[in-house]
Motif scaffolding. Sequence first.
Motif, PDB file in Angstrom:
ATOM      1  N   LEU A   5       0.834  -1.212   0.000  1.00 39.00           N
ATOM      2  CA  LEU A   5       0.000   0.000   0.000  1.00 39.00           C
ATOM      3  C   LEU A   5       0.862   1.252   0.000  1.00 39.00           C
ATOM      4  O   LEU A   5       0.566   2.221  -0.710  1.00 39.00           O
ATOM      5  CB  LEU A   5      -0.926   0.010   1.220  1.00 39.00           C
ATOM      6  CG  LEU A   5      -2.150  -0.878   1.167  1.00 39.00           C
ATOM      7  CD1 LEU A   5      -2.861  -0.881   2.517  1.00 39.00           C
ATOM      8  CD2 LEU A   5      -3.095  -0.421   0.068  1.00 39.00           C
ATOM      9  N   GLN A   6       1.919   1.231   0.796  1.00 34.19           N
ATOM     10  CA  GLN A   6       2.789   2.398   0.864  1.00 34.19           C
ATOM     11  C   GLN A   6       3.488   2.651  -0.470  1.00 34.19           C
ATOM     12  O   GLN A   6       3.640   3.793  -0.898  1.00 34.19           O
ATOM     13  CB  GLN A   6       3.818   2.247   1.992  1.00 34.19           C
ATOM     14  CG  GLN A   6       4.578   3.526   2.278  1.00 34.19           C
ATOM     15  CD  GLN A   6       3.660   4.691   2.624  1.00 34.19           C
ATOM     16  OE1 GLN A   6       2.866   4.628   3.553  1.00 34.19           O
ATOM     17  NE2 GLN A   6       3.748   5.781   1.855  1.00 34.19           N
ATOM     18  N   TRP A   8       2.309   1.922  -3.480  1.00 32.57           N
ATOM     19  CA  TRP A   8       1.311   2.530  -4.375  1.00 32.57           C
ATOM     20  C   TRP A   8       1.037   3.975  -3.983  1.00 32.57           C
ATOM     21  O   TRP A   8       0.873   4.843  -4.838  1.00 32.57           O
ATOM     22  CB  TRP A   8       0.011   1.720  -4.362  1.00 32.57           C
ATOM     23  CG  TRP A   8       0.075   0.565  -5.298  1.00 32.57           C
ATOM     24  CD1 TRP A   8       0.308  -0.738  -4.987  1.00 32.57           C
ATOM     25  CD2 TRP A   8      -0.060   0.610  -6.715  1.00 32.57           C
ATOM     26  NE1 TRP A   8       0.330  -1.511  -6.114  1.00 32.57           N
ATOM     27  CE2 TRP A   8       0.096  -0.703  -7.199  1.00 32.57           C
ATOM     28  CE3 TRP A   8      -0.295   1.629  -7.639  1.00 32.57           C
ATOM     29  CZ2 TRP A   8       0.030  -1.021  -8.543  1.00 32.57           C
ATOM     30  CZ3 TRP A   8      -0.372   1.300  -8.982  1.00 32.57           C
ATOM     31  CH2 TRP A   8      -0.211  -0.001  -9.421  1.00 32.57           C
ATOM     32  N   ALA A   9       0.975   4.223  -2.688  1.00 31.10           N
ATOM     33  CA  ALA A   9       0.732   5.589  -2.216  1.00 31.10           C
ATOM     34  C   ALA A   9       1.862   6.512  -2.660  1.00 31.10           C
ATOM     35  O   ALA A   9       1.621   7.622  -3.136  1.00 31.10           O
ATOM     36  CB  ALA A   9       0.599   5.603  -0.694  1.00 31.10           C
ATOM     37  N   ASP A  10       3.096   6.050  -2.512  1.00 31.13           N
ATOM     38  CA  ASP A  10       4.243   6.857  -2.944  1.00 31.13           C
ATOM     39  C   ASP A  10       4.200   7.111  -4.446  1.00 31.13           C
ATOM     40  O   ASP A  10       4.462   8.219  -4.911  1.00 31.13           O
ATOM     41  CB  ASP A  10       5.559   6.152  -2.579  1.00 31.13           C
ATOM     42  CG  ASP A  10       5.784   6.071  -1.077  1.00 31.13           C
ATOM     43  OD1 ASP A  10       5.126   6.823  -0.315  1.00 31.13           O
ATOM     44  OD2 ASP A  10       6.618   5.236  -0.652  1.00 31.13           O
ATOM     45  N   THR A  12       1.569   7.158  -6.403  1.00 30.00           N
ATOM     46  CA  THR A  12       0.442   8.007  -6.813  1.00 30.00           C
ATOM     47  C   THR A  12       0.374   9.340  -6.072  1.00 30.00           C
ATOM     48  O   THR A  12      -0.496  10.160  -6.355  1.00 30.00           O
ATOM     49  CB  THR A  12      -0.894   7.270  -6.578  1.00 30.00           C
ATOM     50  OG1 THR A  12      -1.025   6.983  -5.179  1.00 30.00           O
ATOM     51  CG2 THR A  12      -0.977   5.993  -7.389  1.00 30.00           C
ATOM     52  N   SER A  14      -0.285   9.605  -2.898  1.00 30.15           N
ATOM     53  CA  SER A  14      -1.343   9.475  -1.887  1.00 30.15           C
ATOM     54  C   SER A  14      -0.732   9.316  -0.496  1.00 30.15           C
ATOM     55  O   SER A  14       0.471   9.128  -0.353  1.00 30.15           O
ATOM     56  CB  SER A  14      -2.207   8.250  -2.190  1.00 30.15           C
ATOM     57  OG  SER A  14      -2.755   8.336  -3.479  1.00 30.15           O
ATOM     58  N   VAL A  15      -1.590   9.344   0.509  1.00 28.66           N
ATOM     59  CA  VAL A  15      -1.160   9.163   1.891  1.00 28.66           C
ATOM     60  C   VAL A  15      -1.924   7.986   2.486  1.00 28.66           C
ATOM     61  O   VAL A  15      -3.135   7.879   2.321  1.00 28.66           O
ATOM     62  CB  VAL A  15      -1.448  10.435   2.727  1.00 28.66           C
ATOM     63  CG1 VAL A  15      -1.089  10.220   4.190  1.00 28.66           C
ATOM     64  CG2 VAL A  15      -0.697  11.623   2.156  1.00 28.66           C
ATOM     65  N   VAL A  16      -1.210   7.101   3.159  1.00 25.82           N
ATOM     66  CA  VAL A  16      -1.829   5.975   3.849  1.00 25.82           C
ATOM     67  C   VAL A  16      -1.903   6.335   5.328  1.00 25.82           C
ATOM     68  O   VAL A  16      -0.892   6.690   5.928  1.00 25.82           O
ATOM     69  CB  VAL A  16      -1.021   4.671   3.670  1.00 25.82           C
ATOM     70  CG1 VAL A  16      -1.625   3.543   4.494  1.00 25.82           C
ATOM     71  CG2 VAL A  16      -0.943   4.293   2.208  1.00 25.82           C
ATOM     72  N   THR A  17      -3.096   6.249   5.894  1.00 24.22           N
ATOM     73  CA  THR A  17      -3.295   6.527   7.304  1.00 24.22           C
ATOM     74  C   THR A  17      -4.031   5.364   7.928  1.00 24.22           C
ATOM     75  O   THR A  17      -5.082   4.955   7.428  1.00 24.22           O
ATOM     76  CB  THR A  17      -4.137   7.817   7.502  1.00 24.22           C
ATOM     77  OG1 THR A  17      -3.501   8.887   6.818  1.00 24.22           O
ATOM     78  CG2 THR A  17      -4.297   8.158   8.962  1.00 24.22           C
TER      79      THR A  17
END
Length: 129
Positions: A5-6, A8-10, A12, A14-17
């Motif tokens: 997930l991290q 993909w977040a990096d 795109t 995005s931020v994972v919380t």
Amino acid sequence: MRDSLQKWADWTGSVVTEVQPSYTSQIDSRNGTLLGKRTGDNFTGFDGVVLQADYNAAKNILVRGTDKEITRYMNKTEVQAVLLRRTARFLKGMGLSLLDAVELGWLDPKHSKTKAFKQLLVGMPGTSK
């Protein structure tokens, strides 16, 4: 899973919380209360409005990310107490109580067995300690 997930977040931007997940599928995303019921793919609010259950839960998870009262490491009982207080405030605005909501079938009776529910009843007219 977290690492994927991290990544993909990096990629795109995005931020994972991570959030405390308790009750996110049992809250009505329109009003933030425990008034309603999830049955399969549907969440039916106290007012009869039917929402797609996963969409409703996803909206609750999104809100949970910025919730100042419900923190990531709270236990389920603490989360339930916060949600019952919010539900009681919402009902008060309608001239109703948590007991009324249980009697009307809007609030799952399992909540009425909790310490938090009983504490919210103290001092209400027509209830005993």
